[in-house]
Motif scaffolding. Structure first.
Motif, mmCIF file in Angstrom:
data_model
loop_
_atom_site.group_PDB
_atom_site.id
_atom_site.type_symbol
_atom_site.label_atom_id
_atom_site.label_comp_id
_atom_site.label_asym_id
_atom_site.label_seq_id
_atom_site.Cartn_x
_atom_site.Cartn_y
_atom_site.Cartn_z
ATOM 1 N N ALA A 29 1.137 -1.084 -0.398
ATOM 2 C CA ALA A 29 -0.212 -0.151 0.082
ATOM 3 C C ALA A 29 1.304 1.037 0.216
ATOM 4 N N SER A 30 1.573 1.266 0.718
ATOM 5 C CA SER A 30 2.965 2.430 0.718
ATOM 6 C C SER A 30 4.162 2.362 -0.114
ATOM 7 N N THR A 31 3.640 1.157 -1.109
ATOM 8 C CA THR A 31 4.342 1.286 -2.462
ATOM 9 C C THR A 31 3.527 2.243 -3.131
ATOM 10 N N LEU A 32 2.220 2.075 -3.347
ATOM 11 C CA LEU A 32 1.219 2.426 -4.552
ATOM 12 C C LEU A 32 0.827 4.059 -4.387
ATOM 13 N N LEU A 33 1.180 3.943 -2.795
ATOM 14 C CA LEU A 33 0.749 5.507 -2.074
ATOM 15 C C LEU A 33 2.141 6.458 -3.028
ATOM 16 N N ARG A 34 3.131 6.361 -2.928
ATOM 17 C CA ARG A 34 4.077 6.349 -3.181
ATOM 18 C C ARG A 34 4.722 6.948 -4.838
ATOM 19 N N LEU A 35 3.834 5.546 -5.620
ATOM 20 C CA LEU A 35 3.280 5.911 -7.223
ATOM 21 C C LEU A 35 2.359 6.781 -7.975
ATOM 22 N N GLU A 36 1.354 6.682 -6.979
ATOM 23 C CA GLU A 36 0.863 8.257 -7.182
ATOM 24 C C GLU A 36 0.786 9.007 -7.404
ATOM 25 N N ALA A 37 2.066 9.464 -5.929
ATOM 26 C CA ALA A 37 2.555 10.512 -5.498
ATOM 27 C C ALA A 37 3.203 11.454 -6.616
ATOM 28 N N LYS A 38 4.163 10.482 -7.275
ATOM 29 C CA LYS A 38 4.421 10.695 -8.588
ATOM 30 C C LYS A 38 3.819 10.532 -10.208
ATOM 31 N N ASN A 39 2.944 10.257 -10.157
ATOM 32 C CA ASN A 39 1.309 9.764 -11.032
ATOM 33 C C ASN A 39 2.594 8.975 -12.069
ATOM 34 N N ARG A 40 3.028 7.602 -11.556
ATOM 35 C CA ARG A 40 2.998 6.678 -11.568
ATOM 36 C C ARG A 40 2.190 5.754 -11.791
ATOM 37 N N TRP A 41 0.866 5.609 -10.361
ATOM 38 C CA TRP A 41 0.151 4.663 -10.791
ATOM 39 C C TRP A 41 -1.147 5.341 -10.827
ATOM 40 N N PRO A 42 -2.432 4.670 -10.693
ATOM 41 C CA PRO A 42 -3.281 5.837 -10.901
ATOM 42 C C PRO A 42 -4.136 5.810 -9.030
ATOM 43 N N LYS A 43 -4.728 7.128 -9.270
ATOM 44 C CA LYS A 43 -4.703 7.933 -8.026
ATOM 45 C C LYS A 43 -5.994 6.596 -7.428
ATOM 46 N N ARG A 44 -5.912 6.163 -5.340
ATOM 47 C CA ARG A 44 -7.083 5.902 -5.339
ATOM 48 C C ARG A 44 -8.120 6.717 -5.742
ATOM 49 N N ILE A 45 -9.435 5.860 -5.159
ATOM 50 C CA ILE A 45 -10.418 6.109 -4.778
ATOM 51 C C ILE A 45 -11.074 6.343 -2.991
ATOM 52 N N ARG A 46 -11.042 7.011 -1.853
ATOM 53 C CA ARG A 46 -11.736 6.705 -0.672
ATOM 54 C C ARG A 46 -12.605 6.516 -1.034
ATOM 55 N N ILE A 47 -13.444 4.874 -0.659
ATOM 56 C CA ILE A 47 -14.918 4.586 -0.579
ATOM 57 C C ILE A 47 -16.177 4.677 0.816
ATOM 58 N N SER A 48 -14.655 4.257 1.664
ATOM 59 C CA SER A 48 -15.492 4.718 2.998
ATOM 60 C C SER A 48 -14.142 5.071 4.137
ATOM 61 N N ASP A 49 -14.490 5.572 5.582
ATOM 62 C CA ASP A 49 -12.662 5.996 6.162
ATOM 63 C C ASP A 49 -12.373 4.952 6.338
ATOM 64 N N HIS A 50 -12.378 3.497 6.353
ATOM 65 C CA HIS A 50 -10.889 2.891 5.675
ATOM 66 C C HIS A 50 -10.632 1.890 4.724
ATOM 67 N N SER A 51 -10.710 2.162 3.484
ATOM 68 C CA SER A 51 -11.408 1.402 2.310
ATOM 69 C C SER A 51 -10.894 2.268 0.878
ATOM 70 N N VAL A 52 -9.673 2.045 0.566
ATOM 71 C CA VAL A 52 -10.081 2.764 -1.072
ATOM 72 C C VAL A 52 -10.360 1.220 -2.591
ATOM 73 N N ALA A 53 -10.407 1.941 -2.960
ATOM 74 C CA ALA A 53 -9.903 0.973 -4.368
ATOM 75 C C ALA A 53 -9.149 2.280 -5.627
ATOM 76 N N TRP A 54 -9.629 1.934 -6.765
ATOM 77 C CA TRP A 54 -9.170 2.189 -7.942
ATOM 78 C C TRP A 54 -10.680 2.052 -8.991
ATOM 79 N N LEU A 55 -10.024 3.069 -10.539
ATOM 80 C CA LEU A 55 -11.334 2.835 -10.774
ATOM 81 C C LEU A 55 -10.745 2.178 -12.246
#
Length: 74
Positions: A29-55
């Motif tokens: 999860a932390s690697t995906l966050l870093r990749l998202e911050a560098k625009n090297r992975w699609p941004k996540r969507i928060r679907i609840s307080d403790h849950s995310v998903a991607w389009l």
């Protein structure tokens, strides 16, 4: 696979971490966050307080772009 599951897969809009893992995306999860911050992975969507998903469409497009460009760096 049951017919009902096939219909669900065809209409899926989001990928969860479990779906990404099934696709072979095994980064943490932390690697995906870093990749998202560098625009090297699609941004996540928060679907609840403790849950995310991607389009699904964005993830599928991104993976296709990676596959298409893998020969460009040689």
């Amino acid at each position: 696979m049951k017919q009902g599951n096939s219909n669900i897969e065809q209409t899926r809009v989001l990928y969860t971490r479990e779906h990404l893992y099934r696709l072979g995306v095994t980064q943490s999860a932390s690697t995906l966050l870093r990749l998202e911050a560098k625009n090297r992975w699609p941004k996540r969507i928060r679907i609840s307080d403790h849950s995310v998903a991607w389009l699904k469409s964005e993830v599928d497009s991104h993976i296709a772009e990676l596959a298409a460009s893998r020969g460009d760096k040689e």
